[in-house]
Design an enzyme around this catalytic site. Structure first.
Site, PDB file in Angstrom:
ATOM      1  N   HIS A 187       0.208   6.244   3.956  1.00  0.00           N
ATOM      2  CA  HIS A 187      -1.122   6.798   4.197  1.00  0.00           C
ATOM      3  C   HIS A 187      -1.228   8.209   3.653  1.00  0.00           C
ATOM      4  O   HIS A 187      -2.263   8.609   3.129  1.00  0.00           O
ATOM      5  CB  HIS A 187      -1.453   6.751   5.682  1.00  0.00           C
ATOM      6  CG  HIS A 187      -1.837   5.380   6.123  1.00  0.00           C
ATOM      7  ND1 HIS A 187      -3.005   4.794   5.721  1.00  0.00           N
ATOM      8  CD2 HIS A 187      -1.192   4.467   6.868  1.00  0.00           C
ATOM      9  CE1 HIS A 187      -3.074   3.574   6.209  1.00  0.00           C
ATOM     10  NE2 HIS A 187      -1.982   3.350   6.906  1.00  0.00           N
ATOM     11  N   ARG A 288     -13.534  -1.990  -1.312  1.00  0.00           N
ATOM     12  CA  ARG A 288     -12.925  -2.399  -0.042  1.00  0.00           C
ATOM     13  C   ARG A 288     -14.067  -2.578   0.942  1.00  0.00           C
ATOM     14  O   ARG A 288     -14.800  -1.628   1.197  1.00  0.00           O
ATOM     15  CB  ARG A 288     -11.988  -1.306   0.476  1.00  0.00           C
ATOM     16  CG  ARG A 288     -10.881  -0.918  -0.490  1.00  0.00           C
ATOM     17  CD  ARG A 288      -9.966   0.136   0.157  1.00  0.00           C
ATOM     18  NE  ARG A 288      -8.856   0.456  -0.704  1.00  0.00           N
ATOM     19  CZ  ARG A 288      -8.842   1.505  -1.540  1.00  0.00           C
ATOM     20  NH1 ARG A 288      -9.867   2.332  -1.581  1.00  0.00           N
ATOM     21  NH2 ARG A 288      -7.794   1.727  -2.295  1.00  0.00           N
ATOM     22  N   ARG A 324     -13.823  -6.953  -2.933  1.00  0.00           N
ATOM     23  CA  ARG A 324     -12.738  -7.646  -2.242  1.00  0.00           C
ATOM     24  C   ARG A 324     -13.260  -8.056  -0.880  1.00  0.00           C
ATOM     25  O   ARG A 324     -13.752  -7.212  -0.125  1.00  0.00           O
ATOM     26  CB  ARG A 324     -11.520  -6.727  -2.073  1.00  0.00           C
ATOM     27  CG  ARG A 324     -10.387  -7.432  -1.321  1.00  0.00           C
ATOM     28  CD  ARG A 324      -9.179  -6.545  -1.159  1.00  0.00           C
ATOM     29  NE  ARG A 324      -9.445  -5.478  -0.206  1.00  0.00           N
ATOM     30  CZ  ARG A 324      -8.608  -4.462   0.000  1.00  0.00           C
ATOM     31  NH1 ARG A 324      -7.499  -4.350  -0.679  1.00  0.00           N
ATOM     32  NH2 ARG A 324      -8.899  -3.541   0.879  1.00  0.00           N
ATOM     33  N   ASN A 436       0.062  -2.053  -4.476  1.00  0.00           N
ATOM     34  CA  ASN A 436       0.655  -1.490  -3.251  1.00  0.00           C
ATOM     35  C   ASN A 436       1.314  -2.597  -2.439  1.00  0.00           C
ATOM     36  O   ASN A 436       2.489  -2.512  -2.066  1.00  0.00           O
ATOM     37  CB  ASN A 436      -0.411  -0.822  -2.378  1.00  0.00           C
ATOM     38  CG  ASN A 436      -1.149   0.280  -3.099  1.00  0.00           C
ATOM     39  OD1 ASN A 436      -0.861   0.563  -4.254  1.00  0.00           O
ATOM     40  ND2 ASN A 436      -2.096   0.887  -2.434  1.00  0.00           N
ATOM     41  N   ASP A 437       0.527  -3.652  -2.162  1.00  0.00           N
ATOM     42  CA  ASP A 437       1.097  -4.747  -1.381  1.00  0.00           C
ATOM     43  C   ASP A 437       2.076  -5.570  -2.212  1.00  0.00           C
ATOM     44  O   ASP A 437       3.084  -6.044  -1.691  1.00  0.00           O
ATOM     45  CB  ASP A 437      -0.004  -5.637  -0.802  1.00  0.00           C
ATOM     46  CG  ASP A 437      -0.456  -5.148   0.574  1.00  0.00           C
ATOM     47  OD1 ASP A 437       0.401  -4.586   1.294  1.00  0.00           O
ATOM     48  OD2 ASP A 437      -1.626  -5.322   0.927  1.00  0.00           O
ATOM     49  N   ARG A 447       5.487  -0.414   3.450  1.00  0.00           N
ATOM     50  CA  ARG A 447       4.987   0.723   2.675  1.00  0.00           C
ATOM     51  C   ARG A 447       4.900   2.016   3.467  1.00  0.00           C
ATOM     52  O   ARG A 447       4.765   3.083   2.900  1.00  0.00           O
ATOM     53  CB  ARG A 447       3.629   0.427   2.020  1.00  0.00           C
ATOM     54  CG  ARG A 447       2.764  -0.506   2.741  1.00  0.00           C
ATOM     55  CD  ARG A 447       1.695  -1.091   1.839  1.00  0.00           C
ATOM     56  NE  ARG A 447       0.591  -0.162   1.648  1.00  0.00           N
ATOM     57  CZ  ARG A 447      -0.661  -0.558   1.479  1.00  0.00           C
ATOM     58  NH1 ARG A 447      -0.953  -1.830   1.468  1.00  0.00           N
ATOM     59  NH2 ARG A 447      -1.617   0.307   1.312  1.00  0.00           N
ATOM     60  N   CYS A 494      -5.654  -3.009  -9.562  1.00  0.00           N
ATOM     61  CA  CYS A 494      -6.469  -2.137  -8.723  1.00  0.00           C
ATOM     62  C   CYS A 494      -5.620  -1.444  -7.669  1.00  0.00           C
ATOM     63  O   CYS A 494      -6.129  -0.886  -6.725  1.00  0.00           O
ATOM     64  CB  CYS A 494      -7.612  -2.900  -8.068  1.00  0.00           C
ATOM     65  SG  CYS A 494      -7.066  -4.153  -6.913  1.00  0.00           S
TER      66      CYS A 494
END
Lengths: 569, 91
Positions: A187, A288, A324, A436-437, A447, A494
């Site tokens: 974060h 998002r 998304r 990221n994922d 993460r 993305c």
């Protein structure tokens, strides 16, 4: 002079004074008793005055906050001096407990009650625990947890930041972020990128720094230096001049030979979208939609959703906007969709999978997106998060068709989706890599965890190989279905890795067709992409994929991109 | 002892912002006010000035609650609180 090395997440070089984020408040020992000389009345009095101080502090912060943050702070202020909370603490004091221990246990009791109620109430249990920690800090005479308040700008040094800290982080006050924990996808990193703050994460040892220490932060190289000398000061002032060189983007993402790589923005609502459009982003590569749902205890209605999506679409008339669908679960729980008691939420019912447990929510969201698209001039694409199989892609595409949406796509975050892209793209019109994922799942590394930062690095050759596999899957799908000459379906990125200018070159070289990132990162990425031809990008990509480690991949590529040094990236 | 019943109007029920508004108003009154669900014994009633108690009560939209107070100004106090409960603060 001492140097700490970490992972640079946002470029920038600054010199400034340190403010340390106070550590979390440790629990007073179980069974801690009042000291013999303190009467129950005196202990209860101390507790009430500490609670009153905390209430006023939170009130003061609420007065400065806006929107949802304000309402949360106002409610939290009331909790600080709540009669039920204090009454149950005073009961424990009367039975012999110390004031600190009493409020600690009383807070536990109330938090447990709220957790039992589930849903929205369960989320509020964090507020009760936060208030309790603040009261204990006040009783101890130590700084309250959270981002410190200061008049002059400072470099924030912390163990790690939580999503909640974003609300209280004032970008006008904070020059840079340095954390001992957290990884490049944490974060802290996301907050830093959104705010455009230079940041270094996972810098072991920075806990030794103290308030007022002057330090130099290089967010490009991931280095923090104490007692900065002339060289560091000069680097910082050169950076300040450079920022203007990287300030703008002319709206055309391309390589040196003119090969087009459209650069789009990741946005979380209409406000971001308007800012991204003003920054000349070529569209939205990731909208998002959680912004429309988070903080809700029930599903938002059709008209509310249409208005929210239309606000974004209207910022990009004639341009592509990739929506998304709702990505609830794991670090983004929603009381009406996800089960907070899952033992392993990152591997649980999240993203597209919630359509199996709460059918209808996704179909209604798609209907709202279709309605909003019909009322706007944006070219609206939709994609589902957490797709793992071709069957899931087919179900999602069918839902999109039923809603009247023409361009269904998938996020590639699960390694199986990268490896079976060829079949998934029989059903989906495009793929977008959520790096990221994808990194978290490829490396089996959470993460948010600082100790795993080195694993959680999108430069890991294993992750790059999956990007390559996705692009190859799309080419194979085109060969299989259309014969030679048929253009493969688009594969974009993305994830935040697109915001790393050196990695953006590698992604372009691997055959990725579009890059989407925080709008603030676009100018630097564009400047670096323009310094290489498609041929160079391809050879740098091969160099990275064949490297034995993430560090080696990064340093091989960076060494061949002299523009990075010139721009201080 | 004065008693009044009220029907919760807020869409989200008696928590979040509606609960904060209500608890604050109750704390500002000159009398102590308790709140309970309709039909629950008076001795189980909760402190109306406690936002945490209100959240624990878990009253949803359409639920009926009983407010109780004693002493001078109790009528006016309950009247003002009933008005708050019967307003939808999310509208």
């Amino acid at each position: 002079m001492h140097t700490y090395s970490g992972v640079g997440v946002t470029p920038g070089r600054v010199v400034g004074p340190v403010r340390v984020m106070p550590p979390a408040i440790a629990a007073p020992p179980a069974g801690e008793q009042r000291e013999g000389t303190t009467t129950a009345e005196a202990a209860a009095g101390n507790l009430r005055s500490a609670a009153a101080v905390v209430k006023e502090e939170l009130r003061g912060r609420a007065a400065k906050a806006t929107g949802d943050g304000k309402a949360v702070l106002e409610a939290t202020a009331l909790m600080a001096a709540d009669p039920m909370l204090l009454k149950s603490a005073v009961k424990l004091i009367d039975a012999g407990a110390s004031a600190q221990r009493a409020i600690w246990e009383a807070g536990d009791g109330v938090a447990a009650m709220l957790l039992d109620l589930g849903g929205y109430m369960a989320e509020r249990s964090h507020d009760v625990l936060d208030v309790r920690a603040r009261i204990v800090a006040q009783l101890r005479g130590v700084p309250a947890p959270g981002i410190p308040d200061a008049d002059a700008p400072f470099i924030l040094v912390a163990d790690d930041l939580a999503p909640a800290d974003t609300a209280t982080l004032d970008p006008a006050k904070v020059l840079a972020l340095v954390t001992a924990g957290g990884g490049p996808q944490s974060h802290t990193a996301i907050i830093a990128r959104n705010l455009g703050l230079p940041a270094v994460v996972a810098a072991a040892g920075v806990g030794e720094l103290a308030d007022g220490d002057e330090i130099f932060v290089d967010g490009g190289r991931g280095v923090v230096t104490t007692d900065p000398g002339d060289a560091e000061r000069e680097a910082a002032s050169r950076w300040a001049e450079q920022v203007s060189r990287l300030a703008g983007f002319d709206g055309v993402g391309r390589l040196a030979d003119g090969h087009r790589i459209p650069l789009l923005a990741n946005v979380g609502g209409a406000k971001d979208a308007v800012a991204a459009a003003a920054a000349n982003a070529e569209g939205v590569g990731l909208l998002r939609t959680e912004f429309c749902f988070l903080g809700h205890d029930t599903e938002p209605g059709h008209d509310e959703q249409v208005a929210a999506y239309k606000g974004v679409f209207d910022a990009f008339p004639g341009k592509k906007v990739v929506v998304r669908t709702l990505d609830a679960g794991a670090d983004k729980p929603l009381p009406f969709l996800t089960d907070a008691t899952e033992p392993n939420p990152a591997l649980g019912v999240r993203g597209f999978r919630t359509d199996g447990t709460s059918p209808g929510v996704l179909a209604r969201q798609l209907a709202a997106i279709a309605d909003a698209a019909g009322q706007s001039r944006a070219d609206v694409w939709v994609m589902a998060p957490m797709i793992a199989t071709a069957d899931e892609a087919a179900s999602f595409a069918a839902l999109c068709t039923a809603a009247g949406l023409q361009t269904p796509g998938v996020m590639v975050e699960v390694p199986s989706a990268a490896l079976t892209a060829r079949h998934i793209l029989d059903h989906a019109e495009f793929a977008s890599l959520g790096t990221n994922d994808l990194t978290q799942y490829t490396m089996a590394a959470d993460r948010q965890l600082g100790p795993l930062a080195a694993l959680n690095d999108p430069w890991q050759p294993g992750v790059l190989a999956l990007v390559q596999a996705t692009v190859e899957g799309s080419r194979a799908q085109a060969r299989h279905t259309g014969g030679p000459g048929r253009a493969p379906k688009p594969v974009g990125v993305c994830g935040e890795s697109a915001a790393d200018p050196a990695l953006a070159v590698v992604l372009a070289g691997l055959g990725v067709t579009t890059l989407s990132m925080s709008a603030r990162a676009i100018p630097a990425v564009s400047a670096v992409l323009r310094s290489v031809t498609a041929e160079t990008a391809g050879s740098l990509a091969r160099l990275a994929v064949s490297a034995p480690s993430a560090a080696e991949a990064r340093s091989r590529v960076r060494a061949r991109l002299p523009v990075l040094d010139e721009l201080g990236l | 002892m004065t008693e009044r019943t009220a029907t919760i109007a807020s869409r989200v029920g008696l928590h979040a912002r509606p609960a904060a508004i209500f608890a604050e108003a109750a704390a500002d009154l000159p009398v102590e006010v308790t709140i309970a669900r309709l039909g629950e014994p008076a001795e189980d009633a909760l402190d109306a000035a406690s936002i945490l108690a209100l959240m624990g009560l878990g009253a949803a939209q359409g639920d009926v609650v009983v407010l109780r107070a004693e002493g001078d100004g109790a009528d006016a106090a309950l009247e003002s609180l009933v008005r708050i409960l019967e307003t939808d603060h999310d509208a």
